[in-house]
Enzyme design. Structure first.
Site, PDB file in Angstrom:
ATOM      1  N   HIS A 172      -1.981  11.335  15.284  1.00  0.00           N
ATOM      2  CA  HIS A 172      -2.982  11.657  16.311  1.00  0.00           C
ATOM      3  C   HIS A 172      -2.810  13.111  16.722  1.00  0.00           C
ATOM      4  O   HIS A 172      -1.693  13.624  16.779  1.00  0.00           O
ATOM      5  CB  HIS A 172      -2.793  10.753  17.541  1.00  0.00           C
ATOM      6  CG  HIS A 172      -3.991  10.711  18.421  1.00  0.00           C
ATOM      7  ND1 HIS A 172      -4.235  11.676  19.359  1.00  0.00           N
ATOM      8  CD2 HIS A 172      -5.045   9.855  18.463  1.00  0.00           C
ATOM      9  CE1 HIS A 172      -5.382  11.403  19.969  1.00  0.00           C
ATOM     10  NE2 HIS A 172      -5.897  10.303  19.444  1.00  0.00           N
ATOM     11  N   ASP A 208      -6.668   2.855  16.105  1.00  0.00           N
ATOM     12  CA  ASP A 208      -7.374   2.199  14.988  1.00  0.00           C
ATOM     13  C   ASP A 208      -6.477   1.300  14.156  1.00  0.00           C
ATOM     14  O   ASP A 208      -6.971   0.510  13.351  1.00  0.00           O
ATOM     15  CB  ASP A 208      -8.005   3.277  14.092  1.00  0.00           C
ATOM     16  CG  ASP A 208      -9.083   4.032  14.847  1.00  0.00           C
ATOM     17  OD1 ASP A 208      -8.975   5.265  14.954  1.00  0.00           O
ATOM     18  OD2 ASP A 208      -9.999   3.381  15.367  1.00  0.00           O
TER      19      ASP A 208
HETATM   20  C1  SDX Z   1      -9.143   8.612  16.585  1.00  0.00           C
HETATM   21  O1  SDX Z   1      -8.844  12.771  19.254  1.00  0.00           O
HETATM   22  C2  SDX Z   1      -8.914  11.548  19.691  1.00  0.00           C
HETATM   23  O2  SDX Z   1      -8.631  11.316  20.843  1.00  0.00           O
HETATM   24  C3  SDX Z   1      -9.404  10.530  18.661  1.00  0.00           C
HETATM   25  C4  SDX Z   1      -9.292   9.065  19.082  1.00  0.00           C
HETATM   26  C5  SDX Z   1     -10.272   8.720  20.184  1.00  0.00           C
HETATM   27  O3  SDX Z   1     -10.019   7.737  20.887  1.00  0.00           O
HETATM   28  O4  SDX Z   1     -11.341   9.397  20.249  1.00  0.00           O
HETATM   29  O5  SDX Z   1      -7.966   8.765  19.496  1.00  0.00           O
HETATM   30  C6  SDX Z   1      -9.664   8.117  17.914  1.00  0.00           C
HETATM   31  O6  SDX Z   1      -9.841   9.319  15.899  1.00  0.00           O
HETATM   32  C7  SDX Z   1      -7.719   8.275  16.201  1.00  0.00           C
HETATM   33  C8  SDX Z   1      -7.281   8.923  14.836  1.00  0.00           C
HETATM   34  C9  SDX Z   1      -7.842   8.067  13.717  1.00  0.00           C
HETATM   35  N1  SDX Z   1      -7.605   8.686  12.397  1.00  0.00           N
HETATM   36  C10 SDX Z   1      -6.686   8.196  11.543  1.00  0.00           C
HETATM   37  O7  SDX Z   1      -5.937   7.247  11.788  1.00  0.00           O
HETATM   38  C11 SDX Z   1      -6.683   8.877  10.170  1.00  0.00           C
HETATM   39  C12 SDX Z   1      -5.219   9.131   9.740  1.00  0.00           C
HETATM   40  N2  SDX Z   1      -4.670  10.160  10.618  1.00  0.00           N
HETATM   41  C13 SDX Z   1      -4.694  11.562  10.119  1.00  0.00           C
HETATM   42  O8  SDX Z   1      -5.888  11.873   9.469  1.00  0.00           O
HETATM   43  C14 SDX Z   1      -4.263  12.542  11.211  1.00  0.00           C
HETATM   44  O9  SDX Z   1      -3.150  12.023  11.803  1.00  0.00           O
HETATM   45  C15 SDX Z   1      -5.246  12.952  12.303  1.00  0.00           C
HETATM   46  C16 SDX Z   1      -6.498  13.524  11.747  1.00  0.00           C
HETATM   47  C17 SDX Z   1      -5.573  11.791  13.171  1.00  0.00           C
HETATM   48  C18 SDX Z   1      -4.555  14.022  13.159  1.00  0.00           C
HETATM   49  O10 SDX Z   1      -4.302  15.059  12.338  1.00  0.00           O
HETATM   50  P1  SDX Z   1      -3.838  16.520  12.916  1.00  0.00           P
HETATM   51  O11 SDX Z   1      -3.511  16.461  14.339  1.00  0.00           O
HETATM   52  O12 SDX Z   1      -4.853  17.540  12.481  1.00  0.00           O
HETATM   53  O13 SDX Z   1      -2.491  16.703  12.205  1.00  0.00           O
HETATM   54  P2  SDX Z   1      -2.361  17.186  10.723  1.00  0.00           P
HETATM   55  O14 SDX Z   1      -3.451  16.636   9.851  1.00  0.00           O
HETATM   56  O15 SDX Z   1      -2.168  18.658  10.768  1.00  0.00           O
HETATM   57  O16 SDX Z   1      -1.008  16.443  10.271  1.00  0.00           O
HETATM   58  C19 SDX Z   1       0.262  17.023  10.522  1.00  0.00           C
HETATM   59  C20 SDX Z   1       1.146  16.564   9.362  1.00  0.00           C
HETATM   60  C21 SDX Z   1       0.569  16.937   7.974  1.00  0.00           C
HETATM   61  O17 SDX Z   1       1.651  16.998   7.077  1.00  0.00           O
HETATM   62  P3  SDX Z   1       2.374  18.462   6.794  1.00  0.00           P
HETATM   63  O18 SDX Z   1       1.239  19.435   6.461  1.00  0.00           O
HETATM   64  O19 SDX Z   1       3.069  18.811   8.092  1.00  0.00           O
HETATM   65  O20 SDX Z   1       3.315  18.211   5.646  1.00  0.00           O
HETATM   66  O21 SDX Z   1       1.219  15.122   9.372  1.00  0.00           O
HETATM   67  C22 SDX Z   1       0.666  14.627   8.163  1.00  0.00           C
HETATM   68  C23 SDX Z   1      -0.231  15.722   7.596  1.00  0.00           C
HETATM   69  O22 SDX Z   1      -0.343  15.578   6.185  1.00  0.00           O
HETATM   70  N3  SDX Z   1      -0.108  13.417   8.523  1.00  0.00           N
HETATM   71  C24 SDX Z   1      -0.096  12.276   7.855  1.00  0.00           C
HETATM   72  C25 SDX Z   1      -0.908  11.399   8.585  1.00  0.00           C
HETATM   73  N4  SDX Z   1      -1.398  12.037   9.659  1.00  0.00           N
HETATM   74  C26 SDX Z   1      -0.900  13.293   9.612  1.00  0.00           C
HETATM   75  N5  SDX Z   1       0.538  11.903   6.713  1.00  0.00           N
HETATM   76  C27 SDX Z   1       0.333  10.630   6.305  1.00  0.00           C
HETATM   77  N6  SDX Z   1      -0.425   9.729   6.938  1.00  0.00           N
HETATM   78  C28 SDX Z   1      -1.065  10.082   8.088  1.00  0.00           C
HETATM   79  N7  SDX Z   1      -1.821   9.190   8.718  1.00  0.00           N
END
Ligand code: SDX
Length: 433
Positions: free
Chosen positions: A310, A367
Site C-alpha cells: 500500500h 483487497d
Molecule cells: C487500494 O491509496 C489508497 O488508499 C488505495 C486503497 C483505497 O482504499 O482507496 O487503499 C485501495 O487500491 C489498495 C491497493 C490495492 N492494490 C494491490 O493490492 C495491488 C498490489 N499492490 C502493489 O501494486 C503496490 O503495493 C501498490 C500499487 C498498492 C503500492 O505501490 P507503491 O506504493 O507505488 O510502491 P511500489 O510499487 O514502489 O513498491 C515498492 C516495492 C517495489 O519493489 P522494489 O522496487 O523496492 O524492489 O515493493 C514492491 C515493488 O516491486 N511491491 C510488491 C508488491 N507491492 C509492492 N512486490 C510484490 N507484490 C506486491 N504486492
C-alpha cells in the site's frame, strides 16, 4: 491546523535562501507550503505519483500509515464497523455528522425515494454484450445520469446539490444491481420501499420469481460492514480523480464516473478481483504457496502479490484485519471451510515472515480479504470492483463537495519536468527522408 511561524529554508543554487511556511495539521504532521514557489523562485517540484504532495486541506478521512489507523471524520473504522450501518456512515461522510435515529430514518427514506432509474436508461443495459466488464458499464451509466437528471448541468444552486448527491448515492446501488442482472440475462428487479439500503441491493441482485428470495440477514450485516470498510480513504487514486475532474466544475456524475474509471485498475480497486483470480489459480492448479511468494519477489515477471502492499500503510491495513476477522466469523457461523481463505491465510503467513516483504513493509491491504467475503456471499468475481465503487461513493461525494466549498482550491493543473525534443522546424513532406 496551524501555519506555524516556523519556516523551512530552501537554499537554491546561487545561495538564494527561500523561506517557506510550515503547516502543521491537526494530527501534528508537517507540510511545506509551496503554493508560491514557482512565482517566487521559478522552480517547481518533481514528485512522481504525488507520494510526497498534499493536494488539499481535508477534514474527511485520516490515515496513519505507520500505526495502521483509519478514521472517518474522527471515528475509528473499527468503531464505525461495529456500531453503525452503511447509511449512517454515508451520512457521516457526506454531511460530516452521524445521524440521530429520525435523521437516519429520513435519510433512508430519501435514498429509497431516489433509488429508481429512469426507464429509458434501462435500455442501455440491454445493448451491452453480456460479457462486458461491469466497470465499463458502471462508468458510462454514472456519466449518463447527468443526461437524465440534468439539474447538475446548469451552474446549479447549492440546494440542487443535496438532491443530486442523494441520487448519486442511491442510484449507484441500482445501477450495480442492474449490471449483474443484465450479465445474467435476468429481468431488472426494482427497489422496494420497505427494504433498507443493503437489503434492497441484495434483493435487486438475487431475487427471482422462482426462488422466493429474501435477503439473508447475516449477508445484509456483512454487506453493511464491507461497504463501510470501503467508504473513504483520503486522497487515493480514484478520489483524486474525482477531485481533479470536479475542480473544472464538471458535475458530480461526471466526476464520480472518472473515479469509477480510476478505481478499475488492478493497482487500485481492481485488486480485489485480481486477488480472487490469484487465489483461484493457486487452488485450481494446486500451486505451492512458496512458489507464489518467490514469483512475486522476482523482477523478471509482472506478477505481484495482489492485495499486498500500500502507498500509505506500512503496517497492516486496519480494514484487512477487520475483513479477515469477518471471514473467519462467517465460516465458523456456517461451519464451513473455504480453500480460498486457507490459501490466503498461508500466503499472509509466508509473506509476513519473508525478508522481501518485511523490508518493503508489504502487508495485506483491504483487497486481500474482502474478495473472499464477496465470493462467499455469492457475488461473481467480475462484480467485486463494482461493490468497491458502491462503498466508495459517499467518500467520492464528500471529497467532491469539500473541493467545491474550499476557498483555497482552484482548477487542478500539475506542472511537469519536460524531457522531450528541443525546438525544431518542420521539414516539408517531400523533403523528409
Ligand atoms: C487500494 O491509496 C489508497 O488508499 C488505495 C486503497 C483505497 O482504499 O482507496 O487503499 C485501495 O487500491 C489498495 C491497493 C490495492 N492494490 C494491490 O493490492 C495491488 C498490489 N499492490 C502493489 O501494486 C503496490 O503495493 C501498490 C500499487 C498498492 C503500492 O505501490 P507503491 O506504493 O507505488 O510502491 P511500489 O510499487 O514502489 O513498491 C515498492 C516495492 C517495489 O519493489 P522494489 O522496487 O523496492 O524492489 O515493493 C514492491 C515493488 O516491486 N511491491 C510488491 C508488491 N507491492 C509492492 N512486490 C510484490 N507484490 C506486491 N504486492
Amino acid at each position: 491546523m496551524t501555519v506555524e511561524k516556523q519556516k523551512a529554508h530552501l537554499i537554491l543554487p546561487g545561495d538564494k535562501d527561500v523561506q517557506l511556511d510550515v503547516i502543521t495539521d491537526n494530527m501534528g504532521n508537517n507540510s511545506i507550503d509551496i503554493e508560491r514557489l514557482r512565482a517566487n523562485t521559478g522552480y517547481i517540484t518533481y514528485d512522481p505519483g504525488f507520494a510526497n504532495t498534499g493536494s488539499c486541506l481535508s477534514s474527511i478521512c485520516y490515515i496513519d500509515g505507520e500505526k495502521g489507523i483509519l478514521r472517518y471524520r474522527g471515528y475509528d473504522i473499527e468503531d464505525l464497523v461495529e456500531n453503525c450501518d452503511f447509511i449512517e456512515v454515508a451520512h457521516l461522510l457526506v454531511k460530516g455528522v452521524l445521524p440521530n435515529a429520525s435523521e437516519r430514518k429520513n435519510y433512508q427514506m430519501l435514498l429509497n425515494k431516489h433509488s429508481m432509474l429512469h426507464y429509458n436508461m434501462q435500455n442501455f443495459f440491454r445493448s451491452y454484450p453480456q460479457d462486458a466488464h461491469p466497470m465499463s458499464i458502471l462508468a458510462s451509466m454514472v456519466a449518463s445520469l447527468s443526461a437524465f437528471y440534468p439539474e447538475m448541468e446548469e451552474r446549479d444552486p447549492e440546494e440542487n446539490i443535496d438532491l443530486t448527491v442523494t441520487r448519486m448515492l442511491s442510484k449507484m446501488r441500482t445501477i450495480a444491481a442492474f449490471i449483474y442482472r443484465q450479465a445474467n440475462g435476468l429481468q431488472f428487479v426494482d427497489p422496494r420501499w420497505e427494504y433498507m439500503y443493503c437489503e434492497n441491493f441484495l434483493n435487486m441482485m438475487f431475487y427471482t420469481p422462482v426462488n422466493n428470495y429474501h435477503p439473508n440477514p447475516v449477508h445484509v450485516d456483512l454487506l453493511n460492514k464491507l461497504l463501510i470498510l470501503h467508504g473513504d480513504h483520503e486522497q487515493n487514486c480514484s478520489t483524486s480523480a474525482v477531485r481533479l475532474v470536479g475542480s473544472s466544475e464538471a458535475n458530480l456524475y461526471a466526476s464520480v464516473a472518472a473515479g469509477v474509471c480510476a478505481l478499475w485498475g488492478p493497482k487500485h480497486g481492481g485488486a480485489n478481483q485480481a486477488v480472487m483470480a490469484m487465489l483461484k489459480n493457486i487452488v485450481d492448479n494446486d500451486i505451492p504457496v512458496d512458489d507464489v511468494i518467490e514469483k512475486a519477489k522476482r523482477k523478471d515477471n509482472p506478477f505481484v502479490l495482489s492485495g499486498f502492499g500500500h502507498r500509505v500503510y506500512k503496517t497492516f491495513d486496519p480494514r484487512a484485519k477487520i475483513a479477515k476477522k469477518m471471514n473467519l466469523t462467517m465460516l465458523n457461523a456456517e461451519h464451513r471451510e473455504d480453500k480460498l481463505l486457507e490459501v490466503a491465510l498461508k500466503l499472509e503467513e509466508k509473506a509476513l515472515t519473508d525478508d522481501y516483504f518485511i523490508e518493503r513493509h508489504l502487508y495485506p491491504n483491504i483487497d486481500f480479504y474482502t474478495g473472499i467475503m464477496f465470493h462467499m456471499m455469492g457475488f461473481p468475481q467480475q462484480m467485486f470492483t463494482v461493490l468497491f465503487a458502491m462503498g466508495r461513493t459517499p467518500g467520492w461525494i464528500a471529497h467532491w463537495l469539500e473541493w467545491r466549498h474550499d476557498i483555497h482550491q482552484k482548477l487542478g493543473r500539475p506542472r511537469q519536468v519536460y524531457v522531450g525534443p528541443m525546438e525544431r522546424k518542420v521539414v516539408p513532406l517531400d523533403q523528409r527522408p
